[in-house]
Design an enzyme around this catalytic site. Structure first.
Site, PDB file in Angstrom:
ATOM      1  N   LYS A 224      14.540  25.295 -19.195  1.00 54.74           N
ATOM      2  CA  LYS A 224      14.961  26.810 -19.611  1.00 54.74           C
ATOM      3  C   LYS A 224      15.464  26.355 -21.628  1.00 54.74           C
ATOM      4  CE  LYS A 224      16.192  29.312 -15.500  1.00 54.74           C
ATOM      5  NZ  LYS A 224      17.378  30.106 -14.630  1.00 54.74           N
ATOM      6  N   ARG A 258      19.667  24.545  -8.683  1.00 55.45           N
ATOM      7  CA  ARG A 258      18.571  24.965  -8.648  1.00 55.45           C
ATOM      8  C   ARG A 258      17.360  24.089  -9.852  1.00 55.45           C
ATOM      9  NH1 ARG A 258      14.115  29.014 -10.228  1.00 55.45           N
ATOM     10  NH2 ARG A 258      13.178  29.799  -8.491  1.00 55.45           N
TER      11      ARG A 258
END
Length: 278
Positions: A224, A258
């Site tokens: 991210k 995740r």
């Protein structure tokens, strides 16, 4: 605090090595893999690879939630997700479906999904009803605004307190519908309507989130922008930063991570567990 997550056909004790959830995007516009696994053949191959690499869960998503992304029509999301889900039922791993649409939730459960991972925290009309009687695991995520607008000046009074209050309210709504708390985990929503500073404040507060809610925390930091902001690396060069983020999340108390890079994360967690637990 001891945690157990009831996830469809699977029951996970969350007191030792954290679970690894592998990301399988069956979309043409994912921020990190550019739609490489959109075709069913490639999606199945990638899922099998992640299972062999040690993933505990495979999270199938048919709608991109990258910043600025538009909503996907129901029929298109179903077309993307359902063939993959049916094809993966014999994989021997828990299957999660990343969706906020109640209709997709219902069909996914029929197809054998073990978890529903909802970035909208089951707020859509009919979402709670769609999952209440299924027995599948439920991941409740915090997001400010929508993917199309969430990164347009996100603002909080106290980001940690605000996120905890939101997740507590949504978990209470699920429990009020008769859902066992053992089916619920929570996700602070890194990158979903947060600045870099917000994201790292939430990362540091992972243990507080778990303690105050009494629910296991799922952390999704893989590749991210918060990783890129610290390292200066583009998406395709964020493996080392993502591994550091996963280990930091676990060190702060996350029970599920995740990730895109399953094999590397599994290895990193094995070393972390050996060093810290013995």
């Amino acid at each position: 605090m001891r945690h157990f997550l009831q996830c469809g056909r699977y029951g996970f004790a969350l007191d030792a090595t954290p679970l690894v959830m592998g990301i399988l995007n069956v979309t043409p516009d994912s921020f990190s893999d550019g739609g490489r696994f959109q075709s069913l053949e490639f999606a199945i191959s990638r899922a099998e690879e992640m299972a062999a690499d040690g993933a505990d869960l495979i999270d199938v998503g048919g709608e991109s939630s990258r910043p600025g992304s538009p909503a996907v029509p129901l029929d298109e999301e179903m077309r993307r997700v359902m063939p993959a889900l049916y094809a993966l039922r014999g994989l021997g791993k828990a299957l999660s479906v990343d969706t906020c649409k109640p209709q997709v939730m219902r069909e996914a459960i029929i197809a054998g999904a073990d978890m529903i991972n909802d970035i909208n925290a089951f707020r859509a009309p009919g979402a709670i009803a769609a999952v209440a009687d299924s027995g599948c695991g439920l991941c409740v995520m915090h997001m400010q605004s929508t993917p199309a607008t969430m990164q347009q000046n996100p603002d909080y009074g106290d980001v940690v307190a605000d996120v905890i209050a939101f997740l507590a309210e949504r978990a209470a709504a699920l429990v009020a519908a008769g859902i066992d708390r053992k089916r619920i985990c929570v996700d602070p929503g890194f990158g979903f309507g947060k600045t870099v500073e917000h994201n790292f404040a939430l990362l540091r507060a992972t243990g507080r989130i778990e303690q105050e809610l009494g629910l296991p925390v799922l952390a999704g930091l893989s590749r991210k922008s918060m990783i890129g902001a610290v390292t200066g690396r583009p998406v395709g060069q964020r493996l080392a930063g993502s591994l550091a983020g996963a280990l930091a999340a676990v060190a702060h108390g996350a029970k599920i991570v995740r990730v895109h890079d399953v094999a590397e994360t599994v290895d990193a967690l094995k070393v972390w567990h050996a060093a810290n637990i013995g």
